[in-house]
Scaffold this active site. Structure first.
Site, PDB file in Angstrom:
ATOM      1  N   LYS A  40       0.800  -1.232   0.000  1.00  0.00           N
ATOM      2  CA  LYS A  40       0.000   0.000   0.000  1.00  0.00           C
ATOM      3  C   LYS A  40       0.835   1.286   0.000  1.00  0.00           C
ATOM      4  O   LYS A  40       0.360   2.328  -0.452  1.00  0.00           O
ATOM      5  CB  LYS A  40      -0.958   0.008   1.187  1.00  0.00           C
ATOM      6  CG  LYS A  40      -2.122  -0.955   1.046  1.00  0.00           C
ATOM      7  CD  LYS A  40      -3.096  -0.800   2.185  1.00  0.00           C
ATOM      8  CE  LYS A  40      -4.393  -1.532   1.899  1.00  0.00           C
ATOM      9  NZ  LYS A  40      -5.486  -1.114   2.790  1.00  0.00           N
ATOM     10  N   ASP A  43     -10.501   3.559   0.911  1.00  0.00           N
ATOM     11  CA  ASP A  43     -10.866   3.128   2.270  1.00  0.00           C
ATOM     12  C   ASP A  43     -11.637   4.217   3.024  1.00  0.00           C
ATOM     13  O   ASP A  43     -12.590   3.914   3.748  1.00  0.00           O
ATOM     14  CB  ASP A  43      -9.617   2.762   3.082  1.00  0.00           C
ATOM     15  CG  ASP A  43      -9.043   1.411   2.693  1.00  0.00           C
ATOM     16  OD1 ASP A  43      -9.817   0.550   2.224  1.00  0.00           O
ATOM     17  OD2 ASP A  43      -7.823   1.213   2.858  1.00  0.00           O
TER      18      ASP A  43
END
Ligand code: ATR
Length: 270
Positions: A68, A105
């Site tokens: 990420k 997210d």
């Protein structure tokens, strides 16, 4: 030309639920495209992005552990995720063809909170890791009131609050939960195989919402305690499906059929 496709990359990757989610939506909408899980090790990440950028059928990827942060070096950061959430979970082709890194997210987390009025109200968050950053970013956007941030490492919690310009205080896990309109678990505590997150919810008002990002098990001890008190709850599948929905739109240019969430949730719980 082969079928258009997107995928989720990570190391390991076999456990990912993303193929089931995106696969369900592609089928439901009758879109002729594929969504797969691809195992990519850290060493292979540069070659992976180089190859995919040259593949006209590739619509982008979801990015999971441990890529990420490293993936930010291979995408254009047009949404400033590096200096805000600090990580990317989705790479997609922008209208001009450039590969852009984004983070879905925060939007996925925030979507189910639209039903509640949290502006200016005190909230409590547990966790200051990657998920905690996305949660705090989203809460800053909602304009919540003071944030009490519980984290094992209190200094890390305090630094995160100030980096998002949030008022409030950082405390160690175990201190009493103050009256809050929203309590969010943004750690892996309560997940199968992890220690339970044991919070005393007695100070929460009757209209408080308790949100756990853990989805295995779906009913964590935290959510069970909230339900026992008659409080509203939001479980981890909401955020999981929510972040996927924002990514799906980026990949395939259309919104997924969220009215079929009940069916999708049943598939994910099988
Ligand atoms: P993620 O991307 O899932 O948020 P992470 O960045 O590793 O993962 O962050 C994990 C979070 O869970 C952190 O808030 C971590 O606390 P520290 O910052 O103090 O490390 C918290 N966490 C993980 N295991 C924990 C445990 N056993 N007890 C308390 N907190 C824990």
């Amino acid at each position: 030309m082969a079928l258009p496709y997107a995928e989720v990359i990570g190391d390991p990757i076999a456990h990912s639920k993303s193929p089931k989610i995106h696969g369900f939506w592609l089928k439901a909408l009758g879109i002729e495209a594929d969504y797969r899980a691809t195992h990519v090790t850290p060493d292979a990440l540069p070659a992976y992005f180089a190859a995919r950028k040259a593949d006209p059928d590739w619509r982008g990827c979801n990015i999971t552990v441990p890529h990420k942060i490293a993936a930010l070096d291979h995408v254009e950061d047009r949404e400033d995720v590096r200096t805000t959430i600090g990580a990317t979970n989705t790479a997609f082709r922008d209208v001009d063809g450039a590969l852009v890194g984004t983070n879905t997210d925060a939007a996925g987390f925030a979507a189910p909170l639209k039903a509640f009025n949290l502006a200016g109200r005190p909230v409590t968050v547990i966790g200051a890791g990657g998920a905690g950053r996305a949660v705090l970013y989203a809460l800053a956007g909602i304009g919540v009131g003071p944030v009490t941030l519980f984290n094992r490492n209190v200094d890390k919690g305090a630094a995160l609050l100030s980096s998002f310009g949030l008022e409030g205080q950082a405390l160690p896990i175990g201190d009493a939960v103050p009256p809050s309109a929203l309590v969010v678990n943004a750690t892996s505590l309560g997940m199968t195989g992890q220690p339970v997150l044991d919070l005393d919810l007695s100070a929460l008002p009757g209209d408080a919402v308790v949100y756990d990002i853990v989805y295995a098990p779906l009913e964590t001890a935290l959510l069970a305690a909230a339900r026992a008190r008659g409080l509203a709850t939001i479980d981890g599948l909401e955020m999981l499906i929510g972040q996927a929905a924002v990514a799906f739109e980026r990949f395939f240019g259309t919104t997924p059929p969220r009215e079929r969430d009940a069916e999708l949730r049943a598939i994910l719980l099988r």
